[in-house]
Design an enzyme around this catalytic site. Structure first.
Site, mmCIF file in Angstrom:
data_model
loop_
_atom_site.group_PDB
_atom_site.id
_atom_site.type_symbol
_atom_site.label_atom_id
_atom_site.label_comp_id
_atom_site.label_asym_id
_atom_site.label_seq_id
_atom_site.Cartn_x
_atom_site.Cartn_y
_atom_site.Cartn_z
ATOM 1 N N GLU A 86 -0.933 18.652 -17.738
ATOM 2 C CA GLU A 86 -1.491 17.620 -16.870
ATOM 3 C C GLU A 86 -1.643 16.279 -17.594
ATOM 4 O O GLU A 86 -1.287 15.241 -17.062
ATOM 5 C CB GLU A 86 -2.870 18.102 -16.371
ATOM 6 C CG GLU A 86 -3.698 17.071 -15.654
ATOM 7 C CD GLU A 86 -3.248 16.878 -14.210
ATOM 8 O OE1 GLU A 86 -2.367 17.635 -13.768
ATOM 9 O OE2 GLU A 86 -3.756 15.953 -13.568
ATOM 10 N N ASP A 87 -2.129 16.320 -18.835
ATOM 11 C CA ASP A 87 -2.536 15.074 -19.492
ATOM 12 C C ASP A 87 -1.555 14.545 -20.542
ATOM 13 O O ASP A 87 -1.778 13.472 -21.085
ATOM 14 C CB ASP A 87 -3.902 15.269 -20.196
ATOM 15 C CG ASP A 87 -4.988 15.631 -19.207
ATOM 16 O OD1 ASP A 87 -4.746 15.459 -17.998
ATOM 17 O OD2 ASP A 87 -6.061 16.087 -19.641
#
Ligand code: MN
Length: 735
Positions: A86-87
């Site tokens: 996600e990051d």
């Protein structure tokens, strides 16, 4: 709680993690875990948390919590990697290549859950919850990682932006704590509740904290003393002496009793609790005997969750006794195995057993999740879904048995209808009566634990549930099955009913939309509820899929926007004229105009009845029938004689409905209630409520409350019901 088993670990590093693995009994693939850490560290390098710490501390802390729960290597690796996709630049492909399918799948599951973590729109929230449930049903490890992730975020919530804290705390309390509870992981659930409570009601938290610390020393001494005396007594019969633990209820537990149940802090019996852990079930009951011999038990406070486990598999004996100082305390008695299940719930599979996943799949706790997903498939209503989770989560369930001895677990307050649908959808649809412990009971009969419930069914063609059941049954499973029956079987009726309901609602809100513009006017709501045609939309209103109360506000706004000022002025005028004639009830009062009228509940007068008014103190005039028993018994009372006043019906009473209750006596037979409700449905009479019971002579009495426009309609209704087979008499209640 003093015996919390998840100790918050500050400054968790990979060394702490390795240390923890090395001292534990469980085998882990250490090199796989270390390379997962190294990859996570590489990708998160330079990123910071809101607290200012390096980002990697978060996945490490999450992995540590999972390690305490005893979960497998792949889950620990996934926890370390749960935020990289996600990051950061890292891809699922890379994870798949380095760590295998399971890790990639788990990280993917957690990532999908993250993407919808916005709290703004209701639909998104509903979607979010659905995703959580779906992820859980696919692989329970996804949600356990999610719970650990949320736990660490809650522990560090003070660093989060103030504007977000409350929302996160709220979501934790309403969604994550119930899920942890349902999975039986009480160690996480208790911490969730205590942490969330601090942010949701900081003042109450501080106050309870203050009061509890006030008497901290005395309390600890008291518990110590009780523990010692129990240990000494047990030493006579046991070698080695069983484990005896003392604890104080969590702050949130006390809060619930003080603020929600209105108890004084000193009245809370289980504020102090002692727990005895033994090896076998027989020993549990033996220890119970000893405890009851040592202290005086409080009646009705004994609960045997060993013979009847809670729906999340919790088992223990609970009893409350009075100590020598006159202070009551709770004693919980359980085996070590029950203790593990109580603390770790579904995770105990990993911690203490092998061959985890196949076990977990058959787990009852997962069956519950699948049930919720199934019943909420079509709903976009967050409140409804949250209610579903909470309802089905009520900690106190009831258990009843089929005549064959199968146990059915239902939330407290569940009725025989819920029971029927829990057995099988068709049993519900074909139900025409029920017996509890061999006695006939009405449809709204609430089941209590231990009863044997027999559902009577019919094979009559076209038989089905009644709409009124929707208001009687308690579980979402039954409700959604009933709705889907109406949706499928009664489309024509639904369209008619839905259209009428909408028109009624429009009239009430003075919305007048030309027929040929209606579809365009409703476009947005139709779209939102996946309805393609107007008929689909009416049908959805008819079977209850669209709730008018939920859409009408928006429609009102839309109407004002489209049809503009002119209409508002007109409708205001209409309202004012109505106000001028005020008395909208259809009753004229002698010598007084403009006064408040209400119809007495005892006799519910209808236009055409002989009536009399009573001047109440502060609540206007209450209208009774002249043959009402209350009027007859009160009219000669000297004190109030002057307050009776003549009233009469207006010559034209228009479009006002009155609630009327009828008592129907009939020879009891299968399908009676169904026949009455379909007869009423056929002449478009709305049923507010109905109930039935058996009379001593074997006949049945049905009591139905209806909306009736006047005497004429009432006579039609009575005639109609009298024609139903086996009906003996039909009378208005309360004569
Ligand atoms: Mn995270």
């Amino acid at each position: 709680m003093s015996d919390a088993c998840l100790a918050p670990q500050t400054n968790c590093t990979i060394d702490t993690l390795i240390q923890k693995i090395l001292v534990g009994e469980k085998q882990y693939d250490l090199s796989k875990i270390v390379s997962a850490y190294e990859l996570a560290e590489k990708y998160h390098h330079g990123q910071k948390r809101e607290s200012g710490e390096p980002y990697i501390t978060h996945p490490l802390a999450v992995a540590y919590i999972l390690l305490e729960l005893g979960i497998d290597t792949d889950t620990i690796c996934s926890a370390l990697l749960h935020d990289v996709v996600e990051d950061t630049e890292c891809t699922l492909d890379e994870l798949q290549k380095s760590f295998g399918t399971d890790v990639a799948m788990l990280v993917n599951g957690v990532t999908k859950l993250k993407q919808v973590e916005t709290f703004t729109k209701d639909e998104q929230k509903a979607e979010n919850i659905r995703k959580i449930l779906l992820a859980m049903s696919e692989d329970i490890r996804v949600i356990i990682i999610k719970l650990a992730d949320r736990l660490h975020n809650m522990r560090t919530l003070k660093y989060c932006k103030e504007s977000k804290r409350r929302t996160i705390a709220h979501e934790t309390m309403n969604i994550y704590a119930p899920i942890a509870h349902r999975l039986g992981i009480s160690s996480i659930k208790d911490e969730f509740e205590d942490l969330a409570f601090q942010y949701l009601d900081p003042f109450a938290y501080a106050e309870i904290d203050r009061q509890m610390s006030l008497r901290k020393e005395a309390r600890e001494a008291l518990i110590e003393q009780i523990k010692q005396s129990i240990k000494e007594r047990l030493a006579k019969d046991f070698d080695p002496v069983p484990q005896v633990e003392g604890r104080v209820k969590s702050n949130y537990g006390i809060y619930k009793k003080v603020y929600r149940d209105g108890k004084d802090i000193d009245q809370i019996y289980d504020r102090y609790a002692v727990r005895v852990i033994v090896n076998t079930v027989t020993e549990c009951y033996y220890v119970l005997g000893i405890i009851h011999d040592m202290f005086k038990p409080i009646p009705n406070r004994f609960k045997d969750y060993i013979s009847t486990p809670k729906s999340n598999m919790y088992q223990s004996l609970h009893t409350t006794v009075i100590g020598r100082q006159g202070i009551a305390f709770e004693v919980q008695i359980r085996t070590w195995e029950m203790h593990r299940t109580a603390e770790y719930g579904i995770a105990a599979h990993w911690k203490y057993k092998e061959g985890v996943r196949s076990n977990a799949k058959d787990d009852n706790r997962l069956a519950w999740i699948r049930r919720i997903i199934e019943s909420q498939k079509e709903s976009n209503d967050v409140e409804e879904i949250v209610r579903a989770i909470k309802n089905d989560l009520a900690p106190e369930d009831v258990f009843a048995f089929t005549p064959k001895g199968d146990m059915i677990t239902l939330p407290r307050g569940a009725t025989v209808i819920d029971f029927a649908y829990a057995i099988h959808t068709q049993v519900g649809h074909r139900m025409c009566g029920a017996k509890a412990d061999k006695k006939m009971v009405p449809y709204d009969y609430q089941i209590t634990t231990g009863e044997i419930i027999e559902i009577l069914t019919t094979n009559v063609e076209g038989h089905g549930p009644s709409r009124s059941w929707l208001n009687i049954c308690k579980t979402n499973e039954a409700k959604s099955k009933i709705r889907s029956w109406f949706k499928k079987e009664r489309r024509e009726e639904n369209i008619v009913e839905g259209r009428e309901a909408l028109e009624r609602e429009f009239r009430r809100n003075m919305i007048r939309v030309p027929e040929d513009e209606l579809e365009d006017f409703l476009k947005m709501d139709m779209h939102r509820h996946n309805c393609e045609t107007l008929d689909d939309f009416f049908a959805a209103i008819g079977y209850g899929g669209v709730q008018l109360s939920k859409v009408i506000q928006r429609l009102k706004a839309e109407y004002n926007k489209r049809y503009g000022e002119k209409n508002i002025v007109e409708s205001n005028k209409a309202i004012q004229t109505q106000k001028k004639n005020k008395n909208n009830s259809g009753v004229i009062v002698d010598g007084i105009d403009d006064c408040m009228i209400k119809f007495a509940q005892c006799c519910n007068p209808l236009p055409g009845d002989e009536i009399i008014g009573f001047i109440t103190r502060g609540h206007g005039i209450s209208v009774h029938k002249t043959d009402c028993i209350n009027y007859l018994s009160q009219k000669d009372n000297e004190e109030s004689a002057a307050r009776w006043i003549n009233v009469k019906w207006k010559s034209v009473v228009d479009s006002v409905y009155f609630k009327t209750t009828l008592d129907i006596i009939a020879v009891d037979r299968i399908g009676l209630l169904a026949d009455v409700s379909s007869a009423l449905a056929a002449i478009n009479i709305y049923i507010h409520e109905s109930s039935s019971r058996q009379l001593k002579n074997g006949n049945a009495i049905l009591t139905v409350t209806l909306s009736i426009a006047g005497m004429e309609q009432l006579n039609t209704v009575i005639n109609r019901i009298q024609k139903i087979k086996n009906v003996i008499s039909v009378e208005r209640s309360g004569k």
